[in-house]
Design an enzyme around this catalytic site. Structure first.
Site, PDB file in Angstrom:
ATOM      1  N   ARG A  40     -15.751  14.883  -1.850  1.00 54.67           N
ATOM      2  CA  ARG A  40     -15.903  14.597  -0.413  1.00 54.67           C
ATOM      3  C   ARG A  40     -17.386  14.554  -0.095  1.00 54.67           C
ATOM      4  O   ARG A  40     -18.011  15.579   0.164  1.00 54.67           O
ATOM      5  CB  ARG A  40     -15.175  15.643   0.434  1.00 54.67           C
ATOM      6  CG  ARG A  40     -13.665  15.576   0.272  1.00 54.67           C
ATOM      7  CD  ARG A  40     -12.932  16.453   1.276  1.00 54.67           C
ATOM      8  NE  ARG A  40     -11.490  16.381   1.057  1.00 54.67           N
ATOM      9  CZ  ARG A  40     -10.795  17.239   0.323  1.00 54.67           C
ATOM     10  NH1 ARG A  40     -11.415  18.252  -0.254  1.00 54.67           N
ATOM     11  NH2 ARG A  40      -9.493  17.104   0.172  1.00 54.67           N
TER      12      ARG A  40
ATOM     13  N   HIS B 143     -24.362  17.103  -1.080  1.00 57.10           N
ATOM     14  CA  HIS B 143     -23.822  16.921  -2.426  1.00 57.10           C
ATOM     15  C   HIS B 143     -24.335  15.622  -3.027  1.00 57.10           C
ATOM     16  O   HIS B 143     -24.830  14.747  -2.333  1.00 57.10           O
ATOM     17  CB  HIS B 143     -22.288  16.861  -2.387  1.00 57.10           C
ATOM     18  CG  HIS B 143     -21.680  17.893  -1.499  1.00 57.10           C
ATOM     19  ND1 HIS B 143     -21.810  19.232  -1.740  1.00 57.10           N
ATOM     20  CD2 HIS B 143     -20.966  17.782  -0.351  1.00 57.10           C
ATOM     21  CE1 HIS B 143     -21.198  19.899  -0.786  1.00 57.10           C
ATOM     22  NE2 HIS B 143     -20.680  19.047   0.073  1.00 57.10           N
TER      23      HIS B 143
ATOM     24  N   GLU C 242     -10.656  28.226  -2.680  1.00 61.30           N
ATOM     25  CA  GLU C 242      -9.530  27.651  -1.937  1.00 61.30           C
ATOM     26  C   GLU C 242      -8.355  27.314  -2.854  1.00 61.30           C
ATOM     27  O   GLU C 242      -7.207  27.556  -2.536  1.00 61.30           O
ATOM     28  CB  GLU C 242      -9.973  26.387  -1.185  1.00 61.30           C
ATOM     29  CG  GLU C 242     -10.887  26.651  -0.019  1.00 61.30           C
ATOM     30  CD  GLU C 242     -11.251  25.366   0.707  1.00 61.30           C
ATOM     31  OE1 GLU C 242     -10.330  24.600   1.032  1.00 61.30           O
ATOM     32  OE2 GLU C 242     -12.450  25.125   0.933  1.00 61.30           O
TER      33      GLU C 242
ATOM     34  N   ASP D  45     -18.086  22.030   1.995  1.00 61.00           N
ATOM     35  CA  ASP D  45     -18.085  21.112   3.130  1.00 61.00           C
ATOM     36  C   ASP D  45     -17.818  21.902   4.408  1.00 61.00           C
ATOM     37  O   ASP D  45     -17.762  23.137   4.373  1.00 61.00           O
ATOM     38  CB  ASP D  45     -17.053  19.989   2.939  1.00 61.00           C
ATOM     39  CG  ASP D  45     -15.641  20.520   2.683  1.00 61.00           C
ATOM     40  OD1 ASP D  45     -15.381  21.720   2.950  1.00 61.00           O
ATOM     41  OD2 ASP D  45     -14.788  19.746   2.229  1.00 61.00           O
TER      42      ASP D  45
ATOM     43  N   GLU E 243     -15.129  22.272   6.303  1.00 53.95           N
ATOM     44  CA  GLU E 243     -13.904  23.073   6.269  1.00 53.95           C
ATOM     45  C   GLU E 243     -14.099  24.299   5.383  1.00 53.95           C
ATOM     46  O   GLU E 243     -13.666  25.407   5.722  1.00 53.95           O
ATOM     47  CB  GLU E 243     -12.721  22.235   5.764  1.00 53.95           C
ATOM     48  CG  GLU E 243     -12.272  21.143   6.712  1.00 53.95           C
ATOM     49  CD  GLU E 243     -11.807  21.657   8.065  1.00 53.95           C
ATOM     50  OE1 GLU E 243     -11.117  22.695   8.117  1.00 53.95           O
ATOM     51  OE2 GLU E 243     -12.153  21.026   9.079  1.00 53.95           O
TER      52      GLU E 243
END
Length: 698
Positions: free
Chosen positions: A301, A345, A8, A83, A85
């Site tokens: 996150r 995580h 990303e 995650d 997304e």
């Protein structure tokens, strides 16, 4: 031909490329490349909520390049963030590039280090469609609420407004708290406090009245307090009970996303968005001298408290080296997870504990350094020995009145040698008491009655709002920062007295309207239940389409009913009166809220249409002309500072004017933050500057 790895973030791609080396081509998608269209709902509510995804216009060049590189690659790995997304982006990329998502093409990196990347690349898997379905359900839910409810607000309140499934609940919490504060009736109460001196010390210690004649004391006025004070005149104060014990204090667990944002708010005065920006940079990689680009923390996150055995062992070894063996617990610590925690995580921790904050300070910006230091210290402290307190509680009797005193002293500092967690309004009281023996007579230095009033609940700040959202199951770790940013940007909430969150009249009007007609949208329990359903979709235990059907049926009926009940009605946003006089007609100006925030408008509107900006003066003055410096915001909301005479003098700067004057020329000094932070003189031609001292230059 090469293996293509798609990520990303460009900066993270750069770090990963360094570790993968030859034979790998690494490219960044810069987030989503496919999404629902902006111009329409993009969801077929009559056909199982089928989303109508389109290629994002601003990603056309990236999509073209991705297709080109994919065509010339032997193997493609989708290494987007670990995650929901990230999983959805990987799924979108697989469709865009004709990749079979059932093949082992998905890799995730919990940390951007050599070992973290090697572990991820060695364990490719297929795309998790349950996680994709959970993201898709959330996206469609939010789209339905936004695109169906916002036009209702445009018609009934004002154009340009928006509603959101999580943001509207956050605003409601703030509005409800403000209503509690406004309706609060302070109650008077009194306490009797004594300052007593033991034979072993000349220093007085505090004791508080607890009981009178065996009954718990509740004093509501001065007359009751005076009656007891009279009774205590000339009384002997005798120690009737003495209890000594030890108390162990455990360290706080390592950070989750939520607790990191809360602690950074309390300790560093960071807003949630600022915290997550610095954390993202630390995770993606920074250039460390002698090491190159390296990710300094694990994925930021997360709501897991799990720590790898390797990280625990590394921490124990460093604790022994830095502080001594007595600071290492007998067994490595584990922390109990919350019931709804996602365990994909680890908790947020340093990737390499030996990289202490001091060792990497020169490579980091001020924000990165402060946050890394916080994360490093919190993690290391979480793996250290308990602190041990010697505690003492004392009962003291005088004229049938029981006073109590307590104190503690630190026997072993343990983890507190390095770090202690901050808590809102929770300050541990008392220190060590003097040596006291049972039966001892104490000297009363002072005995007084003190008036108090009960206090209203405090307004939320970012830390306490995030805590409230998390405890109520509203949103996920990734949503807290953008939710707070949204409600501030939409002017439903404003900051007051630094970090307090106060609803605006606009926020109050919209909340009351939603409570009346769409109670489930702003209901905390309903929204929490929906979050639970999204988690169940991710676990594969419920069908995402059925969840959307259940939600939409009730929502559509509420919307239809509200349209009928509000036919021909509009809700006015109350204006705030001021003493400022209109320069055009002489009437008083009102504070109004528009699409771009608050402004001054004439109370004589529509006959008089004069408006004026609300200006905020800063410390210091313009170094060019000496006039006032005003705080302003760019179109993107970034703060900057400019001379009030914006036509005659066009001086502006991104740096904060401070009260201090230049010792060389007497003009205003400015504070520049960031990696090259400094205090400098703003006058052209003056060379005065000095390094930024974070302990003084706040």
């Amino acid at each position: 031909m090469a293996n293509l790895v798609i990520m990303e973030s460009p900066s993270k791609a750069k770090t990963v490329k360094k570790y993968l080396g030859e034979g790998f081509d690494v490219m960044a998608s810069t987030g989503h490349v496919i999404d629902l269209p902006k111009s329409k709902l993009g969801v077929d509510v009559d056909n199982d909520f089928a989303p109508q995804y389109v290629n994002m216009k601003d990603k056309s060049e990236i999509i073209k390049e991705l297709k080109k590189r994919a065509k010339s690659s032997d193997m493609i790995y989708l290494a987007t963030d670990p995650d929901r997304e990230g999983e959805a982006i990987a799924w979108h990329l697989s469709h865009l590039l004709n990749i079979d998502g059932n093949e082992p093409v998905r890799v995730t990196f919990n940390e951007i280090t050599k070992s973290g990347i090697q572990t991820g690349m060695a364990n490719p898997r297929k795309i998790d469609t349950d996680v994709v379905d959970a993201q898709q359900a959330r996206r469609i839910l939010d789209r339905i609420v936004g695109y169906k409810l916002s036009p209702f607000l445009w018609k009934k309140v004002r154009r340009g407004l928006s509603a959101g499934r999580v943001q509207s609940v956050a605003v409601r919490l703030i509005v409800d708290r403000e209503n509690e504060i406004n309706s609060f009736q302070a109650q008077e109460y009194w306490s009797i406090d004594a300052k007593l001196i033991a034979a072993s010390s000349k220093k007085a210690f505090a004791a508080k009245l607890s009981e009178v004649d065996g009954e718990k004391t509740e004093l509501s006025d001065k007359a009751q307090a005076d009656k007891i004070l009279k009774r205590l005149e000339g009384a002997e104060y005798i120690v009737t009970n003495l209890k000594k014990s030890q108390r162990k204090k455990q360290p706080a667990p390592p950070f989750t996303t939520s607790t990191l944002q809360q602690e950074a708010s309390r300790k560093l005065s960071f807003q949630a968005r600022r915290t997550m920006k610095a954390a993202q940079e630390l995770y993606e990689g920074v250039e460390v001298p002698g090491m190159g680009a390296v990710g300094l923390i694990t994925y930021m996150r997360t709501d897991s408290l799990r720590i790898s055995d390797e990280a625990k062992a590394a921490a124990a070894a460093l604790i022994k080296e830095l502080y001594g063996e007595e600071y290492v617990p007998e067994k490595p610590r584990t922390f109990r997870q919350k019931n709804n925690a996602q365990d994909a995580h680890e908790a947020i921790r340093p990737t390499t504990v030996s990289l202490t904050p001091d060792k990497v300070k020169s490579a980091l910006t001020n924000d990165q350094y402060k946050l890394y230091k916080l994360i490093w210290e919190r993690f290391m402290a979480s793996q250290m020995q308990n602190a041990v307190m010697d505690t003492v509680s004392v009962d003291i009797t005088a004229a049938g009145c029981l006073f109590k005193a307590s104190g503690y002293s630190v026997k072993f500092d343990g983890f507190t040698k390095l770090y202690e967690e901050s808590k809102d309004g929770d300050v541990e009281q008392g220190g060590a008491l003097p040596a006291i023996t049972k039966g001892e007579k104490l000297k009363a230095k002072e005995v007084s009655g003190n008036q108090h009033f009960t206090q209203p609940p405090a307004r939320y700040n970012e830390a306490s709002l995030i805590k409230e959202l998390e405890e109520n199951g509203i949103g996920r770790p990734s949503t807290y920062a953008p939710t707070i940013s949204t409600i501030l940007d939409r002017h439903y909430v404003e900051r007051e007295s630094g970090n307090q969150l106060k609803p605006t009249s606009l926020g109050e009007v919209i909340t009351e309207l939603l409570k009346e007609h769409f109670d489930n949208i702003v209901d905390v329990k309903f929204t929490a239940k929906m979050e639970g359903e999204l988690d169940n979709i991710e676990k594969g235990t419920v069908n995402w389409v059925q969840i959307l059907k259940n939600f939409y049926g009730r929502f559509a009926k509420s919307l239809e009913k509200a349209e009928v009940e509000m036919e021909g009605k509009r809700v006015k946003i109350p204006d705030e009166p001021t003493d400022i006089i209109c320069e055009k007609c002489g009437k008083n100006m009102l504070i109004k809220i528009g699409p771009y925030g608050k402004f001054l408008g004439c109370s004589g509107f529509p006959e008089c249409d004069f408006t004026k900006k609300i200006v905020t003066e800063t410390q210091g003055s313009c170094p060019n002309c000496g006039k006032k410096m005003l705080a302003k915001k760019s179109k993107k909301g970034k703060p900057f500072y400019g001379c009030e005479d914006y036509q005659g003098c066009n001086y502006m700067t991104w740096d904060l004017p401070i009260a201090e004057q230049c010792p060389q020329c007497g003009k205003t000094l400015f504070k520049k933050t960031g990696k090259l932070g400094k205090i400098y003189c703003g006058k052209e031609g003056c060379s005065y500057e000095r390094p930024l001292d974070n302990t003084k230059d706040k």
